[in-house]
Enzyme design. Structure first.
Site, PDB file in Angstrom:
ATOM      1  N   HIS A   9      23.792  57.497   5.842  1.00  7.70           N
ATOM      2  CA  HIS A   9      22.950  56.767   4.886  1.00  7.70           C
ATOM      3  C   HIS A   9      21.693  56.237   5.589  1.00  7.70           C
ATOM      4  O   HIS A   9      20.574  56.376   5.082  1.00  7.70           O
ATOM      5  CB  HIS A   9      23.695  55.549   4.321  1.00  7.70           C
ATOM      6  N   LYS A  14      32.756  40.983  -8.327  1.00  9.87           N
ATOM      7  CA  LYS A  14      34.037  41.680  -8.160  1.00  9.87           C
ATOM      8  C   LYS A  14      34.266  42.039  -6.703  1.00  9.87           C
ATOM      9  O   LYS A  14      33.313  42.300  -5.963  1.00  9.87           O
ATOM     10  CB  LYS A  14      34.061  42.953  -9.003  1.00  9.87           C
ATOM     11  N   ARG A  74      24.873  66.277   1.591  1.00 13.85           N
ATOM     12  CA  ARG A  74      25.604  66.834   2.737  1.00 13.85           C
ATOM     13  C   ARG A  74      25.997  68.281   2.503  1.00 13.85           C
ATOM     14  O   ARG A  74      26.075  69.072   3.439  1.00 13.85           O
ATOM     15  CB  ARG A  74      26.880  66.015   3.012  1.00 13.85           C
ATOM     16  N   SER A 115      31.754  57.101   3.796  1.00  9.67           N
ATOM     17  CA  SER A 115      32.309  55.748   3.885  1.00  9.67           C
ATOM     18  C   SER A 115      33.825  55.799   3.763  1.00  9.67           C
ATOM     19  O   SER A 115      34.542  55.140   4.530  1.00  9.67           O
ATOM     20  CB  SER A 115      31.739  54.864   2.767  1.00  9.67           C
TER      21      SER A 115
END
Ligand code: PNS
Length: 158
Positions: free
Chosen positions: A17, A41, A91, A128
């Site tokens: 990123h 949240k 990617r 991630s």
């Protein structure tokens, strides 16, 4: 002024990123890294505010990158801020299949274009979610995510 928005969940930000943000910052006068999600949240590993804080730390050396968050429709943010474009990394063809309908929907909604930068091959398998899994089971993701993120992930997952 040309303004690019780099949106994503970034839970957490990876070096893949970061490479996209830095490259976008060479093509646009201003870049906003936009963490999407509900700030009240706690559905991910990190809260939205924690994700913002981590990205701010690792982009502090680039003068034309800012970090913000947004819990609504992405195009409402791009319209309100007069953004020139969305910028995302690709990617592989899997990313392309995932990104294509979103880019087309966003363009249909407001006319905003999405620019795709090809991910540097050294981050081609970095995500991630994969990094979180590796760290959870004791593996080493040094070099795939920023050092400050390695530390934060270890503190949260182990
Ligand atoms: O990092 P991600 O999860 O792949 O990012 C996807 C993201 C956050 C860019 C996408 O889910 C999004 O734009 N969310 C904001 C809500 C929205 O505008 N949804 C419609 C997209 S066409």
């Amino acid at each position: 002024m040309t303004l690019a928005i780099c949106p994503g969940s970034f839970d957490p930000v990876t070096n893949g990123h970061l490479d996209i943000f830095r490259r976008a910052a060479r093509h646009f006068e201003e870049v906003v890294v936009l963490v999407t999600g509900n700030p009240t949240k706690t559905s991910g590993l990190f809260t939205v505010q924690e994700r913002v804080d981590l990205i701010e730390q690792v982009t502090a050396d680039v003068a034309n990158i800012r970090v913000d968050f947004w819990g609504g429709l992405l195009v409402d943010y791009t319209t309100a801020h007069h953004a020139t474009a969305l910028v995302k990394g690709l990617r592989s063809s899997l990313d392309y299949e995932y990104e294509l309908p979103m880019a087309q929907m966003n363009r249909r909604l407001t006319g905003v274009d999405t620019y795709f930068l090809l991910t540097d091959e050294k981050y081609g398998y970095t995500s991630s979610s994969l990094c979180k899994e590796v760290v959870k089971y004791g593996g080493d993701v040094t070099g795939l995510v920023p050092d400050v993120v390695v530390k934060a992930m270890k503190e949260r997952l182990r």
